[in-house]
Design an enzyme around this catalytic site. Structure first.
Site, PDB file in Angstrom:
ATOM      1  N   ASP A   1       0.877  -1.176   0.000  1.00  0.00           N
ATOM      2  CA  ASP A   1       0.000   0.000   0.000  1.00  0.00           C
ATOM      3  C   ASP A   1       0.913   1.225   0.000  1.00  0.00           C
ATOM      4  OD1 ASP A   1      -2.207   1.612  -0.006  1.00  0.00           O
ATOM      5  OD2 ASP A   1      -3.059   0.871   1.871  1.00  0.00           O
TER       6      ASP A   1
ATOM      7  N   ASP B   1      -3.860   7.166  -3.799  1.00  0.00           N
ATOM      8  CA  ASP B   1      -5.275   7.512  -3.957  1.00  0.00           C
ATOM      9  C   ASP B   1      -5.742   8.301  -2.739  1.00  0.00           C
ATOM     10  OD1 ASP B   1      -4.797   5.149  -2.422  1.00  0.00           O
ATOM     11  OD2 ASP B   1      -6.934   4.700  -2.471  1.00  0.00           O
TER      12      ASP B   1
ATOM     13  N   ALA C   1     -11.691   3.233   0.969  1.00  0.00           N
ATOM     14  CA  ALA C   1     -12.353   4.087   1.960  1.00  0.00           C
ATOM     15  C   ALA C   1     -13.609   3.468   2.554  1.00  0.00           C
ATOM     16  CB  ALA C   1     -12.680   5.451   1.339  1.00  0.00           C
TER      17      ALA C   1
ATOM     18  N   CYS D   1     -12.977 -22.858  19.547  1.00  0.00           N
ATOM     19  CA  CYS D   1     -12.227 -22.890  18.295  1.00  0.00           C
ATOM     20  C   CYS D   1     -11.346 -24.129  18.282  1.00  0.00           C
ATOM     21  CB  CYS D   1     -11.375 -21.622  18.210  1.00  0.00           C
ATOM     22  SG  CYS D   1     -10.129 -21.656  16.916  1.00  0.00           S
TER      23      CYS D   1
ATOM     24  N   CYS E   1      -8.346 -24.322  16.615  1.00  0.00           N
ATOM     25  CA  CYS E   1      -6.957 -24.057  16.225  1.00  0.00           C
ATOM     26  C   CYS E   1      -6.000 -24.575  17.310  1.00  0.00           C
ATOM     27  CB  CYS E   1      -6.730 -22.564  15.935  1.00  0.00           C
ATOM     28  SG  CYS E   1      -6.380 -21.557  17.383  1.00  0.00           S
TER      29      CYS E   1
ATOM     30  N   CYS F   1      -6.031 -22.713  20.725  1.00  0.00           N
ATOM     31  CA  CYS F   1      -7.214 -22.906  21.562  1.00  0.00           C
ATOM     32  C   CYS F   1      -7.314 -24.322  22.117  1.00  0.00           C
ATOM     33  CB  CYS F   1      -8.476 -22.545  20.780  1.00  0.00           C
ATOM     34  SG  CYS F   1      -8.488 -20.802  20.335  1.00  0.00           S
TER      35      CYS F   1
HETATM   36  N1  GUN Z   1      -6.499   0.991   3.220  1.00  0.00           N
HETATM   37  C1  GUN Z   1      -7.793   0.992   3.618  1.00  0.00           C
HETATM   38  N2  GUN Z   1      -8.534   1.779   2.791  1.00  0.00           N
HETATM   39  C2  GUN Z   1      -7.705   2.260   1.851  1.00  0.00           C
HETATM   40  C3  GUN Z   1      -7.897   3.111   0.705  1.00  0.00           C
HETATM   41  O1  GUN Z   1      -8.980   3.584   0.404  1.00  0.00           O
HETATM   42  N3  GUN Z   1      -6.766   3.378  -0.039  1.00  0.00           N
HETATM   43  C4  GUN Z   1      -5.547   2.854   0.269  1.00  0.00           C
HETATM   44  N4  GUN Z   1      -4.506   3.132  -0.522  1.00  0.00           N
HETATM   45  N5  GUN Z   1      -5.337   2.064   1.339  1.00  0.00           N
HETATM   46  C5  GUN Z   1      -6.420   1.773   2.115  1.00  0.00           C
HETATM   47 ZN    ZN Z   2      -8.348 -20.667  18.114  1.00  0.00          ZN
END
Ligand code: GUN
Ligand code: ZN
Length: 472
Positions: A78, A113, A181, A264, A266, A269
């Site tokens: 990201d 973005d 978003a 759970c 796993c 747990c």
């Molecule tokens: N991580 C969570 N939402 C977003 C987003 O809208 N844009 C980016 N780049 N990372 C995110």
């Molecule tokens: Zn677990």
């Protein structure tokens, strides 16, 4: 609209639906190598954190992300847009972050973005969207058409903007589309808004494109999102929840302090009691391991449900875990007309799980099939009774679907459904099937013979037809 797929990029492949755990290089509570052994095929990390890190900035350039993290699967990065949305300003430009993501060997790059707040009015959302779109064009012109750039679909809660963004993105040829978003919507349980935003984007994203629901990490909503056509999730939740002493389950989350048992299977747990985890020095890591395990298991469960054709049942079950998810599920069922063309025609089974099941794609599709039945001049529909002779066509009846000829009694969905004793909602829907038949065959005489118990109800649902009580 849920589907099984393969995301191939940079010579690496991950099966979808997929969960990409979020890795913070400074806090590797579970290492990427451990994640690999848990079945993780792709992960996501934040290029901005590497870029700002004294410790890693140049090392990652030299060694590359895969070597540095010790992970040979797909790595997405990201850009720092999330930091931008939280802190308002960051010290990197769009082309700088993309060039950096390229330089460190990321498989999927995210431009800078703008994640528009859900509270933004249409004008603000439109202005911010224009900047995001400009940055996508810039990414294309600087890095070329084959660069593995993700194209976030923004637009706030304004569905026309989301649709417009998705159309432009599809037009530019991007094939990896995060829906951005949406974190604030999920944090405040606004699943109905999430539904409308995702549906709006999906109408314009080609079905061959991979859809990533940005920042969705709680397993309780994966089945719902997959049914809307989302393929990728990324989870920091496994670690963030662990930090706060919270225990994830596919139905919701608990505080570790309120658990007397660990529901759970796993390895954590099965080998600990809640007290043992609480008093352990490694409490956060144990919780993170559990949280990641259940999150990955939910993805596997969803994949199996898609294989079996039982995703609707799973969605139905999960959406009863929170009232706002149930509200969104009910809204979703208002869209099944649009979803029906994407659904498969044959499945393992149809389990009736209450009123909501009457709106499912299989029922909508069946009513379309009813309108194509051929029948003779004298038609009988037998509701809960038998008719042996005296008609050109004799149809049986199965709610919530409706009338069926004997030839369909072993095909899906007539032959592969389980329904409890008839209730009014399913009978109403089944009667709608009979009305469809009657409308398509104005030339036929249709007689509905109905078991006495249901006669008054059916009579009321079919006021224009000849309905007679069964006397046998
Ligand atoms: N991580 C969570 N939402 C977003 C987003 O809208 N844009 C980016 N780049 N990372 C995110
Ligand atoms: Zn677990």
């Amino acid at each position: 609209m849920g589907r099984l797929g393969k995301l191939s990029v940079g010579g690496r492949t991950a099966r979808t639906p997929a969960l990409l755990p979020v890795i913070n290089p400074h806090l590797q509570i579970i290492t990427p190598a451990e994640m690999r052994s848990m079945g993780v095929e792709a992960l996501i990390t934040n290029a901005y954190i590497f870029h700002q890190s004294e410790q890693f900035r140049s090392e990652v350039r030299e060694r590359g992300l895969h070597d540095l993290l010790g992970f040979d699967g797909v790595i997405m990065t990201d850009s720092g847009s999330f930091q931008l949305s939280v802190y308002g300003d960051i010290s990197i430009t769009n082309t700088e972050t993309l060039a950096y993501q390229k330089a460190i060997g990321s498989d999927i790059w995210v431009p800078l973005d703008i994640p528009t707040s859900p509270s933004a009015d249409r004008e603000t959302a439109g202005r911010e969207l224009a900047i995001t779109m400009e940055r996508l064009r810039e990414a294309r012109s600087v890095f070329g058409p084959d660069a593995p750039v993700a194209a976030p679909v923004q637009g706030g809660i304004h569905t026309d903007l989301r649709k417009q963004a998705a159309e432009e993105i599809a037009g530019m040829g991007f094939s990896f589309c995060p829906i951005g978003a949406v974190v604030p919507l999920m944090e405040s349980y606004r699943y109905r808004d999430l539904l409308s935003v995702v549906m709006a984007a999906k109408t314009a994203i080609p079905s061959s494109s991979c859809v990533h629901l940005f920042g969705a990490g709680h397993p309780a909503m994966f089945a719902f999102a997959v049914a809307l056509g989302c393929d990728i999730f990324d989870s920091a939740a496994y670690a963030l929840y662990a930090k706060e002493g919270r225990y994830l389950t596919p139905h919701g989350s608990y505080r570790l302090s309120e658990l007397s048992d660990l529901p759970c299977s796993c390895s954590v747990c099965r080998s600990h009691t809640p007290d043992k985890i609480r008093s352990s020095g490694g409490k956060e890591r144990l919780l993170a391991l559990h949280n990641l395990s259940v999150t990955l298991a939910e993805i596997s469960r969803i994949r199996q449900a898609i294989t079996d054709g039982t995703l609707w049942e799973l969605v139905d079950e999960r959406c009863r875990g929170h009232p706002q998810l149930l509200a969104a599920y009910r809204d979703m069922l208002l869209h099944t007309m649009d979803m029906e063309p994407h659904d498969r025609c044959s499945k393992r089974r149809f389990f009736y799980r209450g009123d909501e099941s009457c709106q499912r794609t299989e029922v909508i599709r069946y009513h379309g099939q009813v309108s194509r039945f051929r029948c003779g001049k004298n038609v009988a529909v037998a509701i809960g009774c038998r008719i042996e002779e005296g008609f050109d066509s004799i149809l049986s009846f199965k709610p919530p679907f409706g009338p069926y000829p004997p030839e369909l009694c072993e095909t899906f969905p007539i032959g592969q459904n389980e329904i409890p004793p008839w209730d009014e909602t399913m009978m109403r829907q089944g009667c709608a099937g009979i009305r469809t038949l009657a409308e398509k065959h104005p030339e036929s005489r249709i007689v509905v013979r109905c078991r006495a118990l249901w006669y008054p109800f059916v009579r009321g649902e079919l006021p224009d037809l000849e309905v007679v009580p069964d006397e046998t």
